[in-house]
Design a protein around this motif. Sequence first.
Motif, PDB file in Angstrom:
ATOM      1  N   GLU A  73      45.397  68.424  55.546  1.00  0.00           N
ATOM      2  CA  GLU A  73      44.974  68.617  56.938  1.00  0.00           C
ATOM      3  C   GLU A  73      44.420  67.331  57.537  1.00  0.00           C
ATOM      4  OE1 GLU A  73      42.259  71.851  56.441  1.00  0.00           O
ATOM      5  OE2 GLU A  73      43.842  73.365  56.605  1.00  0.00           O
ATOM      6  N   ARG A  74      43.604  66.610  56.779  1.00  0.00           N
ATOM      7  CA  ARG A  74      43.029  65.363  57.294  1.00  0.00           C
ATOM      8  C   ARG A  74      44.108  64.310  57.529  1.00  0.00           C
ATOM      9  NH1 ARG A  74      37.335  65.099  56.878  1.00  0.00           N
ATOM     10  NH2 ARG A  74      36.497  66.915  55.779  1.00  0.00           N
ATOM     11  N   LEU A 100      47.316  64.889  58.144  1.00  0.00           N
ATOM     12  CA  LEU A 100      48.116  65.310  59.294  1.00  0.00           C
ATOM     13  C   LEU A 100      47.401  65.008  60.608  1.00  0.00           C
ATOM     14  CD1 LEU A 100      49.661  68.682  58.079  1.00  0.00           C
ATOM     15  CD2 LEU A 100      50.893  66.571  58.644  1.00  0.00           C
ATOM     16  N   ASP A 101      46.086  65.255  60.631  1.00  0.00           N
ATOM     17  CA  ASP A 101      45.311  64.927  61.833  1.00  0.00           C
ATOM     18  C   ASP A 101      45.374  63.435  62.130  1.00  0.00           C
ATOM     19  OD1 ASP A 101      44.563  67.539  62.287  1.00  0.00           O
ATOM     20  OD2 ASP A 101      42.545  67.321  61.440  1.00  0.00           O
ATOM     21  N   LEU A 149      44.387  70.936  50.102  1.00  0.00           N
ATOM     22  CA  LEU A 149      44.716  71.374  51.451  1.00  0.00           C
ATOM     23  C   LEU A 149      43.897  70.599  52.477  1.00  0.00           C
ATOM     24  CD1 LEU A 149      46.167  73.231  53.422  1.00  0.00           C
ATOM     25  CD2 LEU A 149      44.382  74.951  52.988  1.00  0.00           C
ATOM     26  N   ASP A 150      42.628  70.363  52.173  1.00  0.00           N
ATOM     27  CA  ASP A 150      41.789  69.562  53.062  1.00  0.00           C
ATOM     28  C   ASP A 150      42.375  68.164  53.223  1.00  0.00           C
ATOM     29  OD1 ASP A 150      39.156  69.130  54.533  1.00  0.00           O
ATOM     30  OD2 ASP A 150      39.032  67.570  52.985  1.00  0.00           O
TER      31      ASP A 150
END
Length: 118
Positions: free
Chosen positions: A52-53, A55-56, A48-49
């Motif tokens: 998220e990274r 996507l950022d 998940l991290d």
Amino acid sequence: MNDDIDWIARSGLKAKGKRPQFLAPEDDRLLSMLMALVGEVSVIRERLDTVERLLDAKGTISRADIESYVPDLETGRDRNLIVREYLARVMRGVQQDMQALSEIEPPIEDVVKEMEAG
């Protein structure tokens, strides 16, 4: 991910030798299952991290982006801290029990020295 390994078959293999037992058999099995679950949750959190990274950084991602992601040193340190904190929370009860035992019984080294002294 390595597709050559049959993880389901491997999970059913029996280890050589006698399995060490630290608790009552049912507690030992429960702890073993809990730790397997903790490992799985840890992997999910790391994935998940990664999502998220990515996507950022990119705004949109593919499965290939996730699979090929290699964290930098800072990300590795962040994840290490997250896992250590997570394990500390999960193992808090066991850690407290171990501390309580050490307060009751002296370390084995002290007992050996005392016996040697006479």
